[in-house]
Design a protein around this motif. Structure first.
Motif, PDB file in Angstrom:
ATOM      1  N   ARG A   1       7.061  -1.606   4.427  1.00 57.22           N
ATOM      2  CA  ARG A   1       6.183  -1.339   3.282  1.00 57.22           C
ATOM      3  C   ARG A   1       5.361  -0.074   3.519  1.00 57.22           C
ATOM      4  NH1 ARG A   1       6.682  -4.580  -1.356  1.00 57.22           N
ATOM      5  NH2 ARG A   1       4.498  -4.164  -1.771  1.00 57.22           N
ATOM      6  N   THR A   2       4.889   0.104   4.731  1.00 59.98           N
ATOM      7  CA  THR A   2       4.085   1.281   5.037  1.00 59.98           C
ATOM      8  C   THR A   2       4.916   2.557   4.930  1.00 59.98           C
ATOM      9  OG1 THR A   2       2.708  -0.046   6.496  1.00 59.98           O
ATOM     10  CG2 THR A   2       2.597   2.324   6.772  1.00 59.98           C
TER      11      THR A   2
ATOM     12  N   LEU B   1      -0.907  -7.242   2.506  1.00 63.54           N
ATOM     13  CA  LEU B   1      -0.484  -7.093   3.908  1.00 63.54           C
ATOM     14  C   LEU B   1      -1.363  -7.945   4.824  1.00 63.54           C
ATOM     15  CD1 LEU B   1       0.492  -3.358   4.473  1.00 63.54           C
ATOM     16  CD2 LEU B   1       1.955  -5.360   4.415  1.00 63.54           C
TER      17      LEU B   1
ATOM     18  N   ASP C   1       0.072  -6.542  -5.173  1.00 65.98           N
ATOM     19  CA  ASP C   1       0.653  -5.648  -4.186  1.00 65.98           C
ATOM     20  C   ASP C   1       1.088  -4.357  -4.862  1.00 65.98           C
ATOM     21  OD1 ASP C   1       1.494  -4.769  -1.744  1.00 65.98           O
ATOM     22  OD2 ASP C   1       3.488  -5.681  -1.928  1.00 65.98           O
TER      23      ASP C   1
ATOM     24  N   TYR D   1      -0.538   4.214  -0.127  1.00 65.49           N
ATOM     25  CA  TYR D   1      -1.510   3.568   0.747  1.00 65.49           C
ATOM     26  C   TYR D   1      -2.558   4.578   1.222  1.00 65.49           C
ATOM     27  CZ  TYR D   1       1.587  -0.508   1.001  1.00 65.49           C
ATOM     28  OH  TYR D   1       2.353  -1.603   0.707  1.00 65.49           O
TER      29      TYR D   1
ATOM     30  N   GLY E   1      -5.660   2.995  -0.128  1.00 65.73           N
ATOM     31  CA  GLY E   1      -6.018   2.082   0.959  1.00 65.73           C
ATOM     32  C   GLY E   1      -4.967   0.980   1.121  1.00 65.73           C
ATOM     33  N   TRP E   2      -5.134   0.182   2.148  1.00 64.25           N
ATOM     34  CA  TRP E   2      -4.188  -0.882   2.445  1.00 64.25           C
ATOM     35  C   TRP E   2      -4.298  -1.999   1.413  1.00 64.25           C
ATOM     36  CZ3 TRP E   2      -0.492  -0.122   5.840  1.00 64.25           C
ATOM     37  CH2 TRP E   2      -0.690   0.817   6.834  1.00 64.25           C
TER      38      TRP E   2
ATOM     39  N   ALA F   1       5.746  -5.250   7.281  1.00 63.56           N
ATOM     40  CA  ALA F   1       4.605  -4.346   7.153  1.00 63.56           C
ATOM     41  C   ALA F   1       5.012  -2.900   7.436  1.00 63.56           C
ATOM     42  CB  ALA F   1       3.487  -4.784   8.094  1.00 63.56           C
TER      43      ALA F   1
ATOM     44  N   ARG G   1      -4.324  -5.759  -0.006  1.00 63.23           N
ATOM     45  CA  ARG G   1      -4.765  -7.024   0.564  1.00 63.23           C
ATOM     46  C   ARG G   1      -3.594  -7.934   0.905  1.00 63.23           C
ATOM     47  NH1 ARG G   1      -9.143  -9.152  -3.499  1.00 63.23           N
ATOM     48  NH2 ARG G   1      -9.150 -10.921  -2.076  1.00 63.23           N
TER      49      ARG G   1
END
Length: 183
Positions: A103-104, A120, A182, A111, A115-116, A100, A118
């Motif tokens: 990826r962030t 994750l 993703d 992001y 937004g985030w 996580a 799903r």
């Protein structure tokens, strides 16, 4: 290694219990030994009895006399299974956190705009499910050993992944949200 019993203490009260034996012998075994229970040997020990003491890594793990033996509170039974279960749970949490976080960092702008994703959430719930799988694995490990414990932990992980992914990413009904990929 042999030692002589100096005193045996058995106090079994409601709020306090003590089961110990004081030994005199070589330096490694002299002193008080917590026996953890009154039987099968402690209740029959008397001052002056000669006992055989089993040492493991400088700890008294068993006391024996006349063919009968009793483990002490320092016996390391169950420790490898517990350590394996905790390690498995921490491995699940650590792998998810690293994934996580990576990826962030690599997709921070995306992001921030959208937004985030799903996915994750799916990975987080899967990691939590993997941590929960350590509980039955630890029980099996106590009965059968660490190798089988690892197998019992690893076998349900694909089912956990499938269940979480199906329940999180699949829509239910005609008006459900579309399946998101993703980003």
């Amino acid at each position: 290694m042999t030692a002589t019993v100096v005193r045996a203490v058995i106090k079994d009260e409601i709020k306090y219990d003590e089961f110990s034996v004081r030994l005199r012998g070589p330096r490694e075994v002299s002193g008080d030994v917590d026996m953890d229970a009154p039987g099968p040997l402690l209740k029959d020990l008397r001052p002056g009895d000669v006992v055989t003491v089993t040492l493991w890594r400088d700890y008294v793990v068993a006391v024996a006399k006349d063919g009968r033996s009793q483990e002490t509170a320092d016996t390391p039974s169950g420790e490898p299974q517990f350590v394996t279960a905790v390690g498995s749970a921490l491995l699940s949490a650590g792998v998810f956190t690293a994934y996580a976080g990576g990826r962030t960092l690599t997709r921070a702008r995306r992001y921030g705009e959208r937004g985030w994703p799903r996915l994750l959430v799916v990975h987080g719930k899967t990691a939590f499910g993997a941590m929960l799988c350590t509980v039955p694995a630890m029980i099996v490990g106590d009965l059968a050993g660490v190798p089988l414990q690892m197998i019992v932990w690893l076998v349900p992980l694909p089912a956990v992944w499938w269940f979480v992914r199906r329940s999180e990413l699949r829509g239910r009904g005609r008006h459900a949200a579309p399946v998101l990929r993703d980003v």
